[in-house]
Design a protein around this motif. Structure first.
Motif, PDB file in Angstrom:
ATOM      1  N   VAL A   1      -2.839  -2.346   0.590  1.00 53.81           N
ATOM      2  CA  VAL A   1      -1.670  -2.909  -0.077  1.00 53.81           C
ATOM      3  C   VAL A   1      -1.358  -4.309   0.441  1.00 53.81           C
ATOM      4  O   VAL A   1      -1.109  -5.241  -0.341  1.00 53.81           O
ATOM      5  CB  VAL A   1      -0.460  -1.978   0.104  1.00 53.81           C
ATOM      6  N   ASP A   2      -1.347  -4.491   1.764  1.00 56.57           N
ATOM      7  CA  ASP A   2      -1.017  -5.802   2.330  1.00 56.57           C
ATOM      8  C   ASP A   2      -2.023  -6.864   1.902  1.00 56.57           C
ATOM      9  O   ASP A   2      -1.652  -8.005   1.593  1.00 56.57           O
ATOM     10  CB  ASP A   2      -0.983  -5.715   3.854  1.00 56.57           C
ATOM     11  N   GLU A   3      -3.293  -6.486   1.879  1.00 58.57           N
ATOM     12  CA  GLU A   3      -4.318  -7.442   1.473  1.00 58.57           C
ATOM     13  C   GLU A   3      -4.175  -7.831   0.001  1.00 58.57           C
ATOM     14  O   GLU A   3      -4.354  -8.998  -0.370  1.00 58.57           O
ATOM     15  CB  GLU A   3      -5.712  -6.863   1.727  1.00 58.57           C
ATOM     16  N   VAL A   4      -3.826  -6.858  -0.851  1.00 61.05           N
ATOM     17  CA  VAL A   4      -3.636  -7.148  -2.273  1.00 61.05           C
ATOM     18  C   VAL A   4      -2.458  -8.089  -2.479  1.00 61.05           C
ATOM     19  O   VAL A   4      -2.541  -9.065  -3.236  1.00 61.05           O
ATOM     20  CB  VAL A   4      -3.429  -5.835  -3.063  1.00 61.05           C
ATOM     21  N   ALA A   5      -1.347  -7.818  -1.799  1.00 59.56           N
ATOM     22  CA  ALA A   5      -0.172  -8.682  -1.920  1.00 59.56           C
ATOM     23  C   ALA A   5      -0.480 -10.099  -1.446  1.00 59.56           C
ATOM     24  O   ALA A   5      -0.086 -11.084  -2.077  1.00 59.56           O
ATOM     25  CB  ALA A   5       0.991  -8.094  -1.122  1.00 59.56           C
ATOM     26  N   THR A   6      -1.186 -10.207  -0.323  1.00 58.44           N
ATOM     27  CA  THR A   6      -1.538 -11.529   0.187  1.00 58.44           C
ATOM     28  C   THR A   6      -2.473 -12.254  -0.765  1.00 58.44           C
ATOM     29  O   THR A   6      -2.346 -13.465  -0.988  1.00 58.44           O
ATOM     30  CB  THR A   6      -2.201 -11.394   1.568  1.00 58.44           C
ATOM     31  N   ALA A   7      -3.429 -11.544  -1.357  1.00 58.25           N
ATOM     32  CA  ALA A   7      -4.363 -12.163  -2.296  1.00 58.25           C
ATOM     33  C   ALA A   7      -3.634 -12.706  -3.516  1.00 58.25           C
ATOM     34  O   ALA A   7      -3.954 -13.798  -4.016  1.00 58.25           O
ATOM     35  CB  ALA A   7      -5.428 -11.158  -2.715  1.00 58.25           C
ATOM     36  N   VAL A   8      -2.631 -11.959  -3.997  1.00 60.21           N
ATOM     37  CA  VAL A   8      -1.862 -12.430  -5.158  1.00 60.21           C
ATOM     38  C   VAL A   8      -1.122 -13.719  -4.833  1.00 60.21           C
ATOM     39  O   VAL A   8      -1.137 -14.687  -5.600  1.00 60.21           O
ATOM     40  CB  VAL A   8      -0.877 -11.332  -5.616  1.00 60.21           C
ATOM     41  N   VAL A   9      -0.479 -13.747  -3.672  1.00 58.59           N
ATOM     42  CA  VAL A   9       0.266 -14.946  -3.284  1.00 58.59           C
ATOM     43  C   VAL A   9      -0.670 -16.126  -3.059  1.00 58.59           C
ATOM     44  O   VAL A   9      -0.387 -17.259  -3.460  1.00 58.59           O
ATOM     45  CB  VAL A   9       1.093 -14.665  -2.018  1.00 58.59           C
ATOM     46  N   LEU A  10      -1.800 -15.884  -2.420  1.00 60.62           N
ATOM     47  CA  LEU A  10      -2.756 -16.968  -2.192  1.00 60.62           C
ATOM     48  C   LEU A  10      -3.296 -17.507  -3.515  1.00 60.62           C
ATOM     49  O   LEU A  10      -3.528 -18.714  -3.660  1.00 60.62           O
ATOM     50  CB  LEU A  10      -3.908 -16.481  -1.316  1.00 60.62           C
ATOM     51  N   ALA A  11      -3.497 -16.626  -4.487  1.00 58.48           N
ATOM     52  CA  ALA A  11      -3.983 -17.076  -5.794  1.00 58.48           C
ATOM     53  C   ALA A  11      -2.979 -18.006  -6.453  1.00 58.48           C
ATOM     54  O   ALA A  11      -3.343 -19.045  -7.030  1.00 58.48           O
ATOM     55  CB  ALA A  11      -4.267 -15.866  -6.691  1.00 58.48           C
ATOM     56  N   VAL A  12      -1.691 -17.643  -6.364  1.00 54.84           N
ATOM     57  CA  VAL A  12      -0.657 -18.504  -6.945  1.00 54.84           C
ATOM     58  C   VAL A  12      -0.540 -19.809  -6.168  1.00 54.84           C
ATOM     59  O   VAL A  12      -0.436 -20.897  -6.750  1.00 54.84           O
ATOM     60  CB  VAL A  12       0.696 -17.767  -6.974  1.00 54.84           C
ATOM     61  N   ARG A  13      -0.559 -19.703  -4.832  1.00 57.65           N
ATOM     62  CA  ARG A  13      -0.425 -20.908  -4.016  1.00 57.65           C
ATOM     63  C   ARG A  13      -1.623 -21.841  -4.183  1.00 57.65           C
ATOM     64  O   ARG A  13      -1.502 -23.060  -3.968  1.00 57.65           O
ATOM     65  CB  ARG A  13      -0.272 -20.515  -2.542  1.00 57.65           C
TER      66      ARG A  13
END
Length: 254
Positions: A146-158
């Motif tokens: 879960v943490d990795e998925v959330a971080t990946a989403v934010v990194l994609a937007v950033r």
């Protein structure tokens, strides 16, 4: 021509004070409703809701920009092809069915982008990551990252601004070079030139992603932090329940 800036704006509004989890749920509920029932009445209700939330968030009107020509040119070509497809109704001997369906599809697409933009304008990326991680928290029971998925989403937007900067760099470098030629000495086709440009952007984006990954590993963390969430307020429930009510109306009339 200006483009929409997907960045958090620090404004003291009721929408900004709502927890990220509630806003993510509200956007997901409304987006699912208009996608399930994309009729004109439902789209009208969805746009009215977006305008009301925009006003409640006290966002400056200057942040909204007209579509870029990169978007308008394909839309113009699609409109011309839609006219050729015909269909009811017929106005002045011209069949407008295909054009109306395209307009409905485009209106739906811009509404979904607007809902996502409202989330970005009123919520910081860190809060989005943490909120998404909390919403997906139960999935940890089945050992999903879960943490990795959330971080990946934010990194994609950033990373979107970085990709945009890479594209601008490649385009500027392209303009300083003579026109590309193929093996026979003739000027390369527009399609071939576009492929070369896209390949250069992909390579540059991959290089930036590799550097970012190495930096995160060097810092000793590749996941989003998980501080204690903000206390729950009635406004969070009001937003989610209001989005659910609006979604129900959209499905009924759409």
């Amino acid at each position: 021509m200006r483009t929409i800036q997907l960045r958090h704006l620090e404004v003291g509004s009721p929408v900004h004070r709502v927890r990220a989890e509630a806003k993510i749920l509200a956007v997901a509920i409304l987006s699912s409703a208009v996608a399930f029932a994309p009729g004109w009445p439902g789209l009208a209700v969805g746009w009215a809701t977006a305008v009301i939330v925009f006003g409640l968030a006290r966002l400056p009107a200057a942040i909204v920009a007209p579509p870029h020509r990169v978007v308008l040119l394909p839309l113009g070509a699609a409109a011309a092809l839609s006219l050729l497809s015909g269909g009811d109704p017929v106005v002045g001997g011209v069949e407008l069915g295909g054009l109306i369906e395209l307009a409905q599809f485009v209106t739906l697409g811009f509404l979904l982008v607007t809902l996502a933009a409202l989330l970005a304008w009123t919520t910081s990326l860190t809060d989005v990551a943490l909120g998404l991680g909390r919403l997906l928290g139960p999935l940890r029971l089945v050992r999903l990252p879960v943490d990795e998925v959330a971080t990946a989403v934010v990194l994609a937007v950033r990373a979107l601004p970085a990709v945009r900067a890479e594209l601008a760099t490649v385009v500027d470098a392209r303009r300083t070079r003579p026109p590309a030629e193929d093996g026979s000495g003739r000027r390369a086709s527009l399609a071939a030139d576009a492929v070369d440009l896209g390949a250069a952007v992909v390579v540059g984006a991959h290089r930036r992603a590799h550097e970012l990954g190495r930096s995160m590993v060097a810092r000793g963390s590749v996941t989003a932090p998980t501080p204690e969430p903000a206390p729950f307020h009635a406004r969070d429930a009001v937003l989610v329940l209001g989005a659910a009510d609006v979604a129900g109306v959209i499905v009924l009339i759409g």
